[in-house]
Design a protein around this motif. Structure first.
Motif, PDB file in Angstrom:
ATOM      1  N   ARG A   1      18.520  24.674   3.153  1.00 36.05           N
ATOM      2  CA  ARG A   1      18.159  23.393   2.552  1.00 36.05           C
ATOM      3  C   ARG A   1      17.966  22.324   3.617  1.00 36.05           C
ATOM      4  NH1 ARG A   1      21.242  21.572  -2.774  1.00 36.05           N
ATOM      5  NH2 ARG A   1      20.093  23.443  -3.391  1.00 36.05           N
ATOM      6  N   ILE A   2      18.863  22.280   4.598  1.00 34.83           N
ATOM      7  CA  ILE A   2      18.738  21.298   5.671  1.00 34.83           C
ATOM      8  C   ILE A   2      17.463  21.546   6.464  1.00 34.83           C
ATOM      9  CG2 ILE A   2      19.733  20.519   7.867  1.00 34.83           C
ATOM     10  CD1 ILE A   2      22.480  20.786   6.588  1.00 34.83           C
ATOM     11  N   ASP A   3      17.173  22.815   6.753  1.00 32.63           N
ATOM     12  CA  ASP A   3      15.931  23.141   7.473  1.00 32.63           C
ATOM     13  C   ASP A   3      14.711  22.645   6.699  1.00 32.63           C
ATOM     14  OD1 ASP A   3      17.366  24.361   9.468  1.00 32.63           O
ATOM     15  OD2 ASP A   3      17.030  26.405   8.755  1.00 32.63           O
ATOM     16  N   HIS A   4      14.735  22.829   5.393  1.00 31.04           N
ATOM     17  CA  HIS A   4      13.615  22.372   4.566  1.00 31.04           C
ATOM     18  C   HIS A   4      13.475  20.859   4.635  1.00 31.04           C
ATOM     19  CE1 HIS A   4      10.765  22.003   1.334  1.00 31.04           C
ATOM     20  NE2 HIS A   4      11.613  21.334   0.589  1.00 31.04           N
ATOM     21  N   TYR A   5      14.572  20.143   4.562  1.00 26.65           N
ATOM     22  CA  TYR A   5      14.519  18.681   4.626  1.00 26.65           C
ATOM     23  C   TYR A   5      14.038  18.214   5.995  1.00 26.65           C
ATOM     24  CZ  TYR A   5      17.161  18.652   0.238  1.00 26.65           C
ATOM     25  OH  TYR A   5      17.556  18.833  -1.071  1.00 26.65           O
ATOM     26  N   LEU A   6      14.476  18.883   7.055  1.00 26.47           N
ATOM     27  CA  LEU A   6      14.010  18.528   8.394  1.00 26.47           C
ATOM     28  C   LEU A   6      12.508  18.773   8.532  1.00 26.47           C
ATOM     29  CD1 LEU A   6      16.948  19.897  10.582  1.00 26.47           C
ATOM     30  CD2 LEU A   6      16.367  17.490  10.186  1.00 26.47           C
ATOM     31  N   ASP A   7      12.020  19.821   7.900  1.00 23.61           N
ATOM     32  CA  ASP A   7      10.578  20.081   7.907  1.00 23.61           C
ATOM     33  C   ASP A   7       9.822  18.942   7.220  1.00 23.61           C
ATOM     34  OD1 ASP A   7      10.807  22.489   9.238  1.00 23.61           O
ATOM     35  OD2 ASP A   7      10.812  23.702   7.414  1.00 23.61           O
ATOM     36  N   LEU A   8      10.353  18.464   6.097  1.00 27.27           N
ATOM     37  CA  LEU A   8       9.703  17.360   5.383  1.00 27.27           C
ATOM     38  C   LEU A   8       9.664  16.100   6.245  1.00 27.27           C
ATOM     39  CD1 LEU A   8      11.195  17.661   1.763  1.00 27.27           C
ATOM     40  CD2 LEU A   8       8.898  18.303   2.539  1.00 27.27           C
ATOM     41  N   ILE A   9      10.772  15.810   6.913  1.00 34.37           N
ATOM     42  CA  ILE A   9      10.835  14.631   7.785  1.00 34.37           C
ATOM     43  C   ILE A   9       9.830  14.767   8.921  1.00 34.37           C
ATOM     44  CG2 ILE A   9      12.309  13.324   9.374  1.00 34.37           C
ATOM     45  CD1 ILE A   9      14.704  14.257   7.561  1.00 34.37           C
ATOM     46  N   GLU A  10       9.786  15.952   9.524  1.00 32.94           N
ATOM     47  CA  GLU A  10       8.866  16.206  10.633  1.00 32.94           C
ATOM     48  C   GLU A  10       7.418  16.036  10.195  1.00 32.94           C
ATOM     49  OE1 GLU A  10       7.566  17.496  14.524  1.00 32.94           O
ATOM     50  OE2 GLU A  10       9.412  16.612  13.723  1.00 32.94           O
ATOM     51  N   GLN A  11       7.085  16.577   9.041  1.00 34.61           N
ATOM     52  CA  GLN A  11       5.714  16.453   8.539  1.00 34.61           C
ATOM     53  C   GLN A  11       5.341  14.995   8.311  1.00 34.61           C
ATOM     54  OE1 GLN A  11       5.490  18.940   5.029  1.00 34.61           O
ATOM     55  NE2 GLN A  11       6.184  20.745   6.156  1.00 34.61           N
ATOM     56  N   ARG A  12       6.278  14.247   7.750  1.00 35.76           N
ATOM     57  CA  ARG A  12       6.002  12.837   7.494  1.00 35.76           C
ATOM     58  C   ARG A  12       5.772  12.074   8.800  1.00 35.76           C
ATOM     59  NH1 ARG A  12       3.462   9.528   4.293  1.00 35.76           N
ATOM     60  NH2 ARG A  12       4.000   7.399   4.853  1.00 35.76           N
ATOM     61  N   LEU A  13       6.619  12.352   9.801  1.00 37.83           N
ATOM     62  CA  LEU A  13       6.528  11.631  11.067  1.00 37.83           C
ATOM     63  C   LEU A  13       5.350  12.092  11.921  1.00 37.83           C
ATOM     64  CD1 LEU A  13      10.334  11.395  11.892  1.00 37.83           C
ATOM     65  CD2 LEU A  13       8.807   9.525  11.198  1.00 37.83           C
ATOM     66  N   SER A  14       4.683  13.162  11.516  1.00 39.42           N
ATOM     67  CA  SER A  14       3.445  13.565  12.193  1.00 39.42           C
ATOM     68  C   SER A  14       2.280  12.693  11.745  1.00 39.42           C
ATOM     69  CB  SER A  14       3.137  15.039  11.905  1.00 39.42           C
ATOM     70  OG  SER A  14       2.725  15.214  10.555  1.00 39.42           O
ATOM     71  N   LYS A  15       2.491  11.942  10.664  1.00 43.91           N
ATOM     72  CA  LYS A  15       1.421  11.135  10.084  1.00 43.91           C
ATOM     73  C   LYS A  15       1.598   9.643  10.321  1.00 43.91           C
ATOM     74  CE  LYS A  15       0.939  14.500   6.335  1.00 43.91           C
ATOM     75  NZ  LYS A  15       1.092  14.720   4.872  1.00 43.91           N
ATOM     76  N   SER A  16       2.797   9.222  10.705  1.00 42.12           N
ATOM     77  CA  SER A  16       3.031   7.789  10.869  1.00 42.12           C
ATOM     78  C   SER A  16       4.119   7.548  11.909  1.00 42.12           C
ATOM     79  CB  SER A  16       3.436   7.141   9.539  1.00 42.12           C
ATOM     80  OG  SER A  16       4.608   7.738   9.023  1.00 42.12           O
ATOM     81  N   ARG A  17       4.117   6.357  12.446  1.00 44.03           N
ATOM     82  CA  ARG A  17       5.086   5.988  13.485  1.00 44.03           C
ATOM     83  C   ARG A  17       6.505   5.985  12.941  1.00 44.03           C
ATOM     84  NH1 ARG A  17       5.161  -0.014  16.223  1.00 44.03           N
ATOM     85  NH2 ARG A  17       6.955   0.284  17.626  1.00 44.03           N
ATOM     86  N   PHE A  18       6.690   5.393  11.763  1.00 43.51           N
ATOM     87  CA  PHE A  18       7.977   5.390  11.077  1.00 43.51           C
ATOM     88  C   PHE A  18       7.829   6.159   9.769  1.00 43.51           C
ATOM     89  CE2 PHE A  18       8.049   1.572  13.774  1.00 43.51           C
ATOM     90  CZ  PHE A  18       9.213   1.822  14.501  1.00 43.51           C
ATOM     91  N   LEU A  19       8.861   6.185   8.963  1.00 43.11           N
ATOM     92  CA  LEU A  19       8.779   6.965   7.726  1.00 43.11           C
ATOM     93  C   LEU A  19       7.691   6.447   6.793  1.00 43.11           C
ATOM     94  CD1 LEU A  19      12.549   7.552   6.869  1.00 43.11           C
ATOM     95  CD2 LEU A  19      10.884   9.259   7.607  1.00 43.11           C
TER      96      LEU A  19
ATOM     97  N   PRO B   1       0.801  -1.231   0.000  1.00 43.43           N
ATOM     98  CA  PRO B   1       0.000   0.000   0.000  1.00 43.43           C
ATOM     99  C   PRO B   1       0.834   1.282   0.000  1.00 43.43           C
ATOM    100  CG  PRO B   1      -0.877  -1.579   1.581  1.00 43.43           C
ATOM    101  CD  PRO B   1       0.434  -2.135   1.096  1.00 43.43           C
ATOM    102  N   ASN B   2       1.983   1.271   0.692  1.00 40.13           N
ATOM    103  CA  ASN B   2       2.796   2.477   0.826  1.00 40.13           C
ATOM    104  C   ASN B   2       4.009   2.465  -0.098  1.00 40.13           C
ATOM    105  OD1 ASN B   2       1.190   3.626   2.893  1.00 40.13           O
ATOM    106  ND2 ASN B   2       2.179   2.321   4.409  1.00 40.13           N
ATOM    107  N   TRP B   3       3.910   1.746  -1.204  1.00 45.06           N
ATOM    108  CA  TRP B   3       5.058   1.593  -2.101  1.00 45.06           C
ATOM    109  C   TRP B   3       5.622   2.934  -2.555  1.00 45.06           C
ATOM    110  CZ3 TRP B   3       8.983  -0.726  -4.236  1.00 45.06           C
ATOM    111  CH2 TRP B   3       9.414  -0.385  -5.524  1.00 45.06           C
ATOM    112  N   LYS B   4       4.772   3.833  -3.004  1.00 43.41           N
ATOM    113  CA  LYS B   4       5.251   5.124  -3.512  1.00 43.41           C
ATOM    114  C   LYS B   4       5.979   5.904  -2.425  1.00 43.41           C
ATOM    115  CE  LYS B   4       2.488   8.610  -3.961  1.00 43.41           C
ATOM    116  NZ  LYS B   4       1.395   9.512  -4.412  1.00 43.41           N
ATOM    117  N   GLU B   5       5.409   5.948  -1.217  1.00 46.78           N
ATOM    118  CA  GLU B   5       6.043   6.663  -0.116  1.00 46.78           C
ATOM    119  C   GLU B   5       7.370   6.021   0.262  1.00 46.78           C
ATOM    120  OE1 GLU B   5       2.893   5.770  -0.226  1.00 46.78           O
ATOM    121  OE2 GLU B   5       1.864   7.719  -0.269  1.00 46.78           O
ATOM    122  N   TRP B   6       7.370   4.679   0.290  1.00 39.75           N
ATOM    123  CA  TRP B   6       8.609   3.985   0.645  1.00 39.75           C
ATOM    124  C   TRP B   6       9.707   4.280  -0.378  1.00 39.75           C
ATOM    125  CZ3 TRP B   6      11.772   0.407  -1.756  1.00 39.75           C
ATOM    126  CH2 TRP B   6      12.788  -0.127  -0.955  1.00 39.75           C
TER     127      TRP B   6
END
Length: 232
Positions: free
Chosen positions: A142-160, A100-105
């Motif tokens: 750029r690093i701040d932007h990437y950290l924001d993306l990681i944070e947003q993703r982890l707000s939706k799921s336990r792992f990536l 189900p999460n192939w694209k995200e993975w």
């Protein structure tokens, strides 16, 4: 029967991920540890000779897919992880196209080495530049932007990718933790990322990997751990 898989670990490096992977999969493997040169902080010559890349990680194995069971030596983190997961882990931790999460993975599997970690390495190099150099601001942004993306993703799921650990997480943890011993950045603004790191740090396999692979380094899971090295 002795283990055919050999993991060459350069201490305080991303090869810690390979040791952790082996522990997560419960594999029988041989661990060979190498220490950095204390003057240059680089890998010793003996490690550099293991691979044409002259960097960590490096694994050795018997290629049972060849007629003569050839001995192979492999570098590159993603290549090592994929080799181990497919050959020794029956495909575990690697999502499939029908999952189900192939694209995200697929995105997060490539994100660490394709975007996040290169930016962190650029910051290491830029650390030798004057603080007012424009490159510093560009890289930090750029690093701040990437950290924001990681944070947003982890707000939706336990792992990536959902609620189960995958190879994408194995890739991600090093730049969020140990790499900060070279390039400090504060994770205080990222509560979901800190929750994620805490949960990773509580995994028995992660703890066992550090017990086996490191002598003094402890998992750097805090918001703002003390740097071990200066990049100035």
């Amino acid at each position: 029967m002795s283990a055919t898989l050999v993991v060459h670990h350069l201490r305080v490096s991303q090869s810690e991920s390979i040791v952790w992977l082996c522990e997560e999969l419960g594999l029988d493997y041989k661990l060979v540890c190498h220490d950095r040169d204390q003057q240059t902080l680089l890998a010793p010559d003996a490690y550099k000779e293991l691979s044409p890349l002259r960097t960590a990680p490096v694994i050795e194995d018997v290629d049972t897919y060849t007629p003569n069971n050839d001995h192979i030596r492999l570098a590159e983190s993603q290549a090592c992880i994929e080799w181990i997961c497919r050959k020794h882990g029956q495909g575990r931790l690697l999502n499939k196209p029908w999952d189900p999460n192939w694209k995200e993975w697929l995105f997060w599997w490539h994100f660490t080495h394709g975007s996040f970690q290169p930016a962190c390495q650029m910051k290491m190099i830029a650390g030798a530049l004057p603080k007012d150099n424009p490159s510093q601001k560009i890289i930090d942004s750029r690093i701040d932007h990437y950290l924001d993306l990681i944070e947003q993703r982890l707000s939706k799921s336990r792992f990536l990718v959902g609620d189960e650990l995958t190879a994408a997480d194995i890739q991600m943890i090093f730049p969020l933790t140990t790499q900060r011993s070279f390039i400090p950045f504060d994770l205080s603004p990222y509560p979901n990322t800190l929750r994620y790191l805490k949960e990773i740090g509580e995994r028995p396999a992660y703890q066992k990997a550090f017990e086996k692979a490191e002598t003094t380094l402890k998992p750097m899971l805090d918001a703002n751990p003390k740097s071990l090295y200066s990049i100035a």
